[in-house]
Enzyme design. Structure first.
Site, PDB file in Angstrom:
ATOM      1  CD  GLU A 187      35.566  39.404  33.006  1.00  0.00           C
ATOM      2  OE1 GLU A 187      34.920  38.776  32.513  1.00  0.00           O
ATOM      3  OE2 GLU A 187      35.670  40.335  33.961  1.00  0.00           O
ATOM      4  CE  LYS A 217      23.339  41.685  34.961  1.00  0.00           C
ATOM      5  NZ  LYS A 217      24.443  40.736  34.549  1.00  0.00           N
ATOM      6  CE  LYS A 232      34.473  42.994  32.876  1.00  0.00           C
ATOM      7  NZ  LYS A 232      33.259  42.008  32.450  1.00  0.00           N
ATOM      8  N   GLY A 233      33.562  40.775  37.655  1.00  0.00           N
ATOM      9  CA  GLY A 233      34.181  39.907  38.472  1.00  0.00           C
ATOM     10  C   GLY A 233      33.238  38.694  39.298  1.00  0.00           C
ATOM     11  CB  SER A 286      34.057  35.963  31.114  1.00  0.00           C
ATOM     12  OG  SER A 286      35.526  35.591  30.888  1.00  0.00           O
ATOM     13  N   GLY A 287      31.100  35.750  30.768  1.00  0.00           N
ATOM     14  CA  GLY A 287      29.791  36.178  31.364  1.00  0.00           C
ATOM     15  C   GLY A 287      28.489  35.472  30.420  1.00  0.00           C
ATOM     16  CB  SER A 288      24.822  35.219  31.412  1.00  0.00           C
ATOM     17  OG  SER A 288      24.640  36.675  31.871  1.00  0.00           O
ATOM     18  CB  ALA A 319      29.515  45.164  33.046  1.00  0.00           C
ATOM     19  CG  ASP A 320      29.146  41.232  37.584  1.00  0.00           C
ATOM     20  OD1 ASP A 320      28.624  40.132  37.312  1.00  0.00           O
ATOM     21  OD2 ASP A 320      30.484  41.038  37.760  1.00  0.00           O
TER      22      ASP A 320
END
Length: 316
Positions: A174, A192, A165-166, A96-98, A154-155
C-alpha cells in the site's frame, strides 16, 4: 447399463444418455476399428453436453440491505471516485480493505468505454481479485512506476491526514503504491476520523518484519521505543502468526497518546530497527480523506498548501 465414452490417456469415463453398454475408443487403433465398434452398437450416441462457464458479474448484485456502517463506506468511496478518478487518469492504484470493493464498484459504473484504456495496480491479493473479477485491466507497479491516482482505505486518520494502515497486513505494498501516485486519496467511514492516531484503532502500529528478526524487533519495540504491549499478530484461521503477501510477519505496537501526537518521529525510529520491512504509519502522504457519515453526508479533509481544510458534502 450405461454408455461411456472414455479418454484413453486420462482413464476418465463420461456417461452418455444412451443405454446399453460401455464403448472404449482406443486412439492407438486404426480409425476403422473404432467405427466398427460404434456401428455394431446399433444405438445412436447422444453427444455429452459440455459444461458452460457462466461469466462473472462485474458489479455484484446487492441482495441485502447494507448496514449503516457499510452505507457510510460506500458513500465515501463513491464520492472519492467521482471527484478524483477522472477520464484523463489511465493508471490507477487500488488499495486494500473493507471500503475498497465500493471503490471498484464505482469505477466499473463509469463504463466500459472509459475503463478499456485504463490499467489498475493492486496492493494485494484482495484488490487483485477485485480487478480481475470486474473485468478491468490488471497491471503491475513494475510496468507502471508512476500512478495517476491511488485510492485506499485506512484504519485511522488524524487531523493532519496522517494514517494508520496495515490492519489487513498489506501496508508495505500500500505504501509503495501511495508513494508512486501523483494523488493519494483515503476513503473510510466516520469511525476512522480521529484527532490523534490510536484513538479508535487500538491494536497499535502495524510493523512488518522478516521472520528471522521478529523476536529482536519485538524486544526493541517493548524495551527501547516505548511499546510494552507490542505483540506478534497471530492468525485466526490457521495455527501460528499472520504471514503477509511478502512472506513476512506483522507486529502490532500500541504507543501512548503523547508519542502518537508526533507519528513522523516514531515512524523514523521504528524504521531504523534492523529487520523491519515497513511501518503502517503513512505520514504527509494523503492529499485528501473522505469519511462517510451516518446521516448520509461526507466529511472531506484535504490539504490546501500547508494546512488541512475540512468541508461537508450534504446528501442530495
Amino acid at each position: 447399463m450405461s454408455l461411456y465414452l472414455c479418454n484413453p490417456h486420462k482413464y476418465l469415463c463420461y456417461p452418455s444418455r444412451a443405454p446399453s453398454f460401455r464403448i472404449f475408443i482406443d486412439h492407438h487403433r486404426p480409425v476403422s476399428s473404432a467405427k466398427t465398434h460404434l456401428a455394431s452398437a446399433q444405438t445412436p450416441i447422444t453427444p455429452v453436453p459440455r459444461p458452460v462457464t457462466m461469466p462473472v458479474l462485474a458489479v455484484p448484485i446487492a441482495t441485502t440491505t447494507l448496514s449503516a456502517i457499510e452505507q457510510s463506506k460506500r458513500l465515501a468511496a463513491y464520492t472519492a471516485v467521482d471527484k478524483h478518478i477522472l477520464p484523463e487518469h489511465k493508471v490507477i492504484g487500488i488499495g486494500s480493505g473493507s471500503t475498497v470493493p465500493y471503490v471498484v464498484e464505482r469505477i466499473v459504473a463509469q463504463g466500459r468505454e472509459l475503463n478499456k484504456d485504463r490499467v489498475f495496480i493492486p496492493t494485494g491479493f484482495q484488490s487483485k481479485e477485485l480487478i480481475v473479477m470486474s473485468n478491468l485491466n490488471l497491471g503491475d507497479v513494475d510496468q507502471f512506476p508512476t500512478i495517476d491516482v491511488t485510492i485506499d482505505g485506512a484504519d485511522e486518520v488524524d487531523l493532519d491526514l496522517n494514517c494508520i494502515k496495515g490492519g489487513g497486513a498489506c501496508h508495505l505494498r500500500e505504501k509503495v503504491l501511495a508513494e508512486a501516485a501523483n494523488t493519494f486519496i483515503v476513503v473510510a467511514d466516520y469511525r476512522k476520523n480521529a484527532e490523534y492516531l490510536g484513538t479508535n484503532f487500538t491494536p497499535g502500529v502495524p510493523v512488518e518484519v522478516v521472520p528471522f528478526a521478529y523476536a529482536q524487533v519485538l524486544r526493541k519495540l517493548r524495551d527501547v521505543l516505548g511499546s510494552p504491549n507490542a505483540t506478534l499478530r497471530m492468525a485466526k484461521a490457521k495455527a501460528g502468526p499472520v504471514v503477509t503477501d511478502n512472506s513476512n510477519f506483522v507486529i502490532d505496537a500500541p504507543f501512548s497518546r503523547e508519542i502518537m501526537k508526533d507519528p513522523s518521529t516514531i515512524l523514523a525510529k521504528i524504521k531504523m530497527l534492523t529487520g523491519v520491512v515497513e511501518v503502517g504509519l503513512f505520514c504527509d502522504m494523503a492529499q485528501a480523506a473522505y469519511f462517510g457519515n451516518e446521516d448520509g453526508s461526507v466529511t472531506v479533509k484535504r490539504k490546501v498548501e500547508s494546512r488541512v481544510v475540512e468541508e461537508s458534502i450534504l446528501p442530495s
